[in-house]
Design a protein around this motif. Structure first.
Motif, PDB file in Angstrom:
ATOM      1  N   PRO A 181      12.803   6.976 -48.963  1.00 58.76           N
ATOM      2  CA  PRO A 181      14.138   6.806 -48.390  1.00 58.76           C
ATOM      3  C   PRO A 181      14.593   5.351 -48.311  1.00 58.76           C
ATOM      4  O   PRO A 181      15.774   5.058 -48.486  1.00 58.76           O
ATOM      5  N   VAL A 182      13.665   4.425 -48.039  1.00 61.82           N
ATOM      6  CA  VAL A 182      14.041   3.012 -47.929  1.00 61.82           C
ATOM      7  C   VAL A 182      14.638   2.517 -49.237  1.00 61.82           C
ATOM      8  O   VAL A 182      15.627   1.775 -49.252  1.00 61.82           O
ATOM      9  N   LYS A 183      14.063   2.921 -50.364  1.00 59.41           N
ATOM     10  CA  LYS A 183      14.585   2.517 -51.668  1.00 59.41           C
ATOM     11  C   LYS A 183      16.001   3.029 -51.895  1.00 59.41           C
ATOM     12  O   LYS A 183      16.763   2.443 -52.670  1.00 59.41           O
ATOM     13  N   GLU A 184      16.349   4.117 -51.221  1.00 59.06           N
ATOM     14  CA  GLU A 184      17.695   4.684 -51.332  1.00 59.06           C
ATOM     15  C   GLU A 184      18.639   4.129 -50.275  1.00 59.06           C
ATOM     16  O   GLU A 184      19.790   4.554 -50.182  1.00 59.06           O
ATOM     17  N   GLY A 185      18.150   3.186 -49.477  1.00 60.76           N
ATOM     18  CA  GLY A 185      18.972   2.593 -48.438  1.00 60.76           C
ATOM     19  C   GLY A 185      18.925   3.322 -47.111  1.00 60.76           C
ATOM     20  O   GLY A 185      19.613   2.936 -46.168  1.00 60.76           O
ATOM     21  N   ARG A 186      18.112   4.358 -47.002  1.00 59.35           N
ATOM     22  CA  ARG A 186      17.998   5.135 -45.759  1.00 59.35           C
ATOM     23  C   ARG A 186      16.757   4.652 -44.993  1.00 59.35           C
ATOM     24  O   ARG A 186      15.762   5.342 -44.902  1.00 59.35           O
ATOM     25  N   VAL A 187      16.871   3.462 -44.453  1.00 61.16           N
ATOM     26  CA  VAL A 187      15.722   2.803 -43.847  1.00 61.16           C
ATOM     27  C   VAL A 187      15.190   3.580 -42.645  1.00 61.16           C
ATOM     28  O   VAL A 187      13.982   3.815 -42.519  1.00 61.16           O
ATOM     29  N   VAL A 188      16.073   3.980 -41.751  1.00 68.19           N
ATOM     30  CA  VAL A 188      15.634   4.679 -40.536  1.00 68.19           C
ATOM     31  C   VAL A 188      15.020   6.033 -40.883  1.00 68.19           C
ATOM     32  O   VAL A 188      14.021   6.445 -40.271  1.00 68.19           O
ATOM     33  N   ASP A 189      15.596   6.724 -41.869  1.00 70.50           N
ATOM     34  CA  ASP A 189      15.006   7.993 -42.296  1.00 70.50           C
ATOM     35  C   ASP A 189      13.575   7.781 -42.771  1.00 70.50           C
ATOM     36  O   ASP A 189      12.667   8.566 -42.456  1.00 70.50           O
ATOM     37  N   GLY A 190      13.365   6.711 -43.532  1.00 69.79           N
ATOM     38  CA  GLY A 190      12.020   6.430 -44.030  1.00 69.79           C
ATOM     39  C   GLY A 190      11.040   6.127 -42.916  1.00 69.79           C
ATOM     40  O   GLY A 190       9.905   6.617 -42.922  1.00 69.79           O
ATOM     41  N   ILE A 191      11.478   5.330 -41.949  1.00 75.27           N
ATOM     42  CA  ILE A 191      10.597   4.996 -40.824  1.00 75.27           C
ATOM     43  C   ILE A 191      10.241   6.248 -40.034  1.00 75.27           C
ATOM     44  O   ILE A 191       9.075   6.470 -39.670  1.00 75.27           O
ATOM     45  N   CYS A 192      11.237   7.087 -39.767  1.00 69.24           N
ATOM     46  CA  CYS A 192      10.992   8.315 -38.992  1.00 69.24           C
ATOM     47  C   CYS A 192      10.090   9.282 -39.749  1.00 69.24           C
ATOM     48  O   CYS A 192       9.211   9.909 -39.156  1.00 69.24           O
ATOM     49  N   ASP A 193      10.293   9.400 -41.055  1.00 59.53           N
ATOM     50  CA  ASP A 193       9.436  10.277 -41.858  1.00 59.53           C
ATOM     51  C   ASP A 193       7.996   9.767 -41.863  1.00 59.53           C
ATOM     52  O   ASP A 193       7.043  10.555 -41.797  1.00 59.53           O
ATOM     53  N   CYS A 194       7.846   8.460 -41.958  1.00 58.09           N
ATOM     54  CA  CYS A 194       6.507   7.858 -41.937  1.00 58.09           C
ATOM     55  C   CYS A 194       5.829   8.104 -40.591  1.00 58.09           C
ATOM     56  O   CYS A 194       4.643   8.439 -40.531  1.00 58.09           O
ATOM     57  N   ILE A 195       6.573   7.950 -39.514  1.00 56.69           N
ATOM     58  CA  ILE A 195       6.033   8.191 -38.176  1.00 56.69           C
ATOM     59  C   ILE A 195       5.554   9.634 -38.051  1.00 56.69           C
ATOM     60  O   ILE A 195       4.484   9.909 -37.480  1.00 56.69           O
ATOM     61  N   GLU A 196       6.321  10.552 -38.594  1.00 56.69           N
ATOM     62  CA  GLU A 196       5.931  11.967 -38.537  1.00 56.69           C
ATOM     63  C   GLU A 196       4.625  12.209 -39.283  1.00 56.69           C
ATOM     64  O   GLU A 196       3.738  12.931 -38.793  1.00 56.69           O
ATOM     65  N   GLU A 197       4.498  11.621 -40.480  1.00 54.61           N
ATOM     66  CA  GLU A 197       3.269  11.778 -41.260  1.00 54.61           C
ATOM     67  C   GLU A 197       2.071  11.195 -40.509  1.00 54.61           C
ATOM     68  O   GLU A 197       0.996  11.803 -40.449  1.00 54.61           O
ATOM     69  N   ILE A 198       2.253  10.026 -39.940  1.00 54.45           N
ATOM     70  CA  ILE A 198       1.167   9.385 -39.186  1.00 54.45           C
ATOM     71  C   ILE A 198       0.817  10.205 -37.956  1.00 54.45           C
ATOM     72  O   ILE A 198      -0.360  10.364 -37.596  1.00 54.45           O
ATOM     73  N   GLY A 199       1.836  10.761 -37.290  1.00 48.81           N
ATOM     74  CA  GLY A 199       1.597  11.604 -36.124  1.00 48.81           C
ATOM     75  C   GLY A 199       0.727  12.800 -36.456  1.00 48.81           C
ATOM     76  O   GLY A 199      -0.147  13.184 -35.658  1.00 48.81           O
ATOM     77  N   ASP A 200       0.941  13.395 -37.624  1.00 49.35           N
ATOM     78  CA  ASP A 200       0.130  14.549 -38.036  1.00 49.35           C
ATOM     79  C   ASP A 200      -1.333  14.149 -38.220  1.00 49.35           C
ATOM     80  O   ASP A 200      -2.249  14.889 -37.832  1.00 49.35           O
ATOM     81  N   VAL A 201      -1.562  12.973 -38.824  1.00 46.95           N
ATOM     82  CA  VAL A 201      -2.935  12.499 -39.035  1.00 46.95           C
ATOM     83  C   VAL A 201      -3.610  12.205 -37.693  1.00 46.95           C
ATOM     84  O   VAL A 201      -4.764  12.590 -37.455  1.00 46.95           O
ATOM     85  N   LEU A 202      -2.890  11.551 -36.803  1.00 45.18           N
ATOM     86  CA  LEU A 202      -3.460  11.226 -35.499  1.00 45.18           C
ATOM     87  C   LEU A 202      -3.749  12.483 -34.684  1.00 45.18           C
ATOM     88  O   LEU A 202      -4.758  12.554 -33.979  1.00 45.18           O
ATOM     89  N   ALA A 203      -2.866  13.470 -34.782  1.00 41.71           N
ATOM     90  CA  ALA A 203      -3.077  14.711 -34.040  1.00 41.71           C
ATOM     91  C   ALA A 203      -4.331  15.437 -34.519  1.00 41.71           C
ATOM     92  O   ALA A 203      -5.031  16.081 -33.732  1.00 41.71           O
ATOM     93  N   GLU A 204      -4.622  15.305 -35.809  1.00 35.15           N
ATOM     94  CA  GLU A 204      -5.809  15.950 -36.371  1.00 35.15           C
ATOM     95  C   GLU A 204      -7.091  15.273 -35.905  1.00 35.15           C
ATOM     96  O   GLU A 204      -8.068  15.937 -35.554  1.00 35.15           O
ATOM     97  N   HIS A 205      -7.091  13.955 -35.898  1.00 33.53           N
ATOM     98  CA  HIS A 205      -8.320  13.209 -35.592  1.00 33.53           C
ATOM     99  C   HIS A 205      -8.425  12.780 -34.132  1.00 33.53           C
ATOM    100  O   HIS A 205      -9.537  12.580 -33.631  1.00 33.53           O
ATOM    101  N   PHE A 206      -7.303  12.651 -33.461  1.00 35.01           N
ATOM    102  CA  PHE A 206      -7.298  12.208 -32.060  1.00 35.01           C
ATOM    103  C   PHE A 206      -6.365  13.096 -31.233  1.00 35.01           C
ATOM    104  O   PHE A 206      -5.292  12.651 -30.797  1.00 35.01           O
ATOM    105  N   PRO A 207      -6.740  14.351 -31.053  1.00 34.84           N
ATOM    106  CA  PRO A 207      -5.868  15.270 -30.301  1.00 34.84           C
ATOM    107  C   PRO A 207      -5.626  14.778 -28.875  1.00 34.84           C
ATOM    108  O   PRO A 207      -6.437  14.037 -28.303  1.00 34.84           O
ATOM    109  N   LYS A 208      -4.523  15.204 -28.335  1.00 36.95           N
ATOM    110  CA  LYS A 208      -4.099  14.757 -27.011  1.00 36.95           C
ATOM    111  C   LYS A 208      -5.138  15.111 -25.950  1.00 36.95           C
ATOM    112  O   LYS A 208      -5.599  16.254 -25.853  1.00 36.95           O
ATOM    113  N   SER A 209      -5.518  14.125 -25.154  1.00 36.05           N
ATOM    114  CA  SER A 209      -6.437  14.375 -24.052  1.00 36.05           C
ATOM    115  C   SER A 209      -5.662  14.430 -22.743  1.00 36.05           C
ATOM    116  O   SER A 209      -4.543  13.925 -22.644  1.00 36.05           O
TER     117      SER A 209
END
Length: 223
Positions: A181-209
């Motif tokens: 998205p950043v390459k298309e000029g949608r910077v915030v969309d890219g940041i939010c999409d990246c955060i979502e992907e990272i959140g999924d990885v963290l939830a898998e390895h470090f579930p909420k305590s």
């Protein structure tokens, strides 16, 4: 560069808060216009231009003698002292002129080697992470998303506990989600999409305590 609005900040904050709901991870998002001023690159090109001029004169002496005759309107053979003075003057003017030209940052960035930009963006991301996030979480589960707009580069830097259980290749999807998205000029969309992907990885390895707290504010940082 991309100017973030108040609404953009709200979207990123909401994305971070949502991603952290299911894990003990702490996500930090940082954007900057550029990671370095690259003053050394400007200096290197100024020196290069000067040496090319000196080298060209050594190969083709007429490059100096003809301008000398034109400037001084002399019918006599140019003196060695006069030619050397002119050589020095042109070299100095070329050096200063190139430095002035390289003050134009888009040109400076365009002439900076890609490998240099990659190293400096990475170094800046690590510095920011160490200053603002490293070991600031109890479980050492902080992770930084760093986007440097001028260099068109991004980095993901994380704390020790994440490095121990998550393979580096795991972040490829997050980088794709960010940069597409950043390459298309949608910077915030890219940041939010990246955060979502990272959140999924963290939830898998470090579930909420049950005793997890929000240790780092959920916000976008602009430098």
């Amino acid at each position: 560069m991309h100017d973030m609005t108040a609404e953009d900040h709200k979207r990123v904050s909401a994305a971070i808060a949502k991603a952290e709901l299911l894990s003990d991870g702490e996500i930090i998002a940082v954007t900057t216009d550029q990671s370095d001023k690259y003053h050394d690159v400007a200096l290197h090109f100024a020196v290069l231009a000067t040496f090319l001029w000196l080298g060209a004169v050594s190969i083709w002496p007429s490059l100096l003698s003809e301008p000398y005759n034109w400037i001084f309107k002399s019918w006599d053979e140019p003196s060695m002292q006069g030619q050397l003075t002119l050589l020095l003057g042109i070299a100095l003017a070329l050096f200063l002129g190139m430095l002035a030209l390289m003050r134009y940052m888009p040109l400076r960035l365009a002439l900076t080697p890609g490998s240099t930009k990659t190293r400096r963006v990475r170094r800046r991301a690590i510095d920011i992470y160490k200053a603002g996030a490293e070991r600031r979480t109890i479980g050492r589960t902080g992770i930084l998303i760093y986007l440097s707009m001028g260099e068109h580069r991004a980095e993901i830097v994380h704390d020790d506990a994440i490095s121990e259980v998550v393979e580096p290749d795991t972040w490829a999807e997050a980088m794709i989600a960010l940069l597409g998205p950043v390459k298309e000029g949608r910077v915030v969309d890219g940041i939010c999409d990246c955060i979502e992907e990272i959140g999924d990885v963290l939830a898998e390895h470090f579930p909420k305590s049950s005793d997890d707290t929000n240790e780092i504010p959920d916000k976008l940082i602009e430098l």
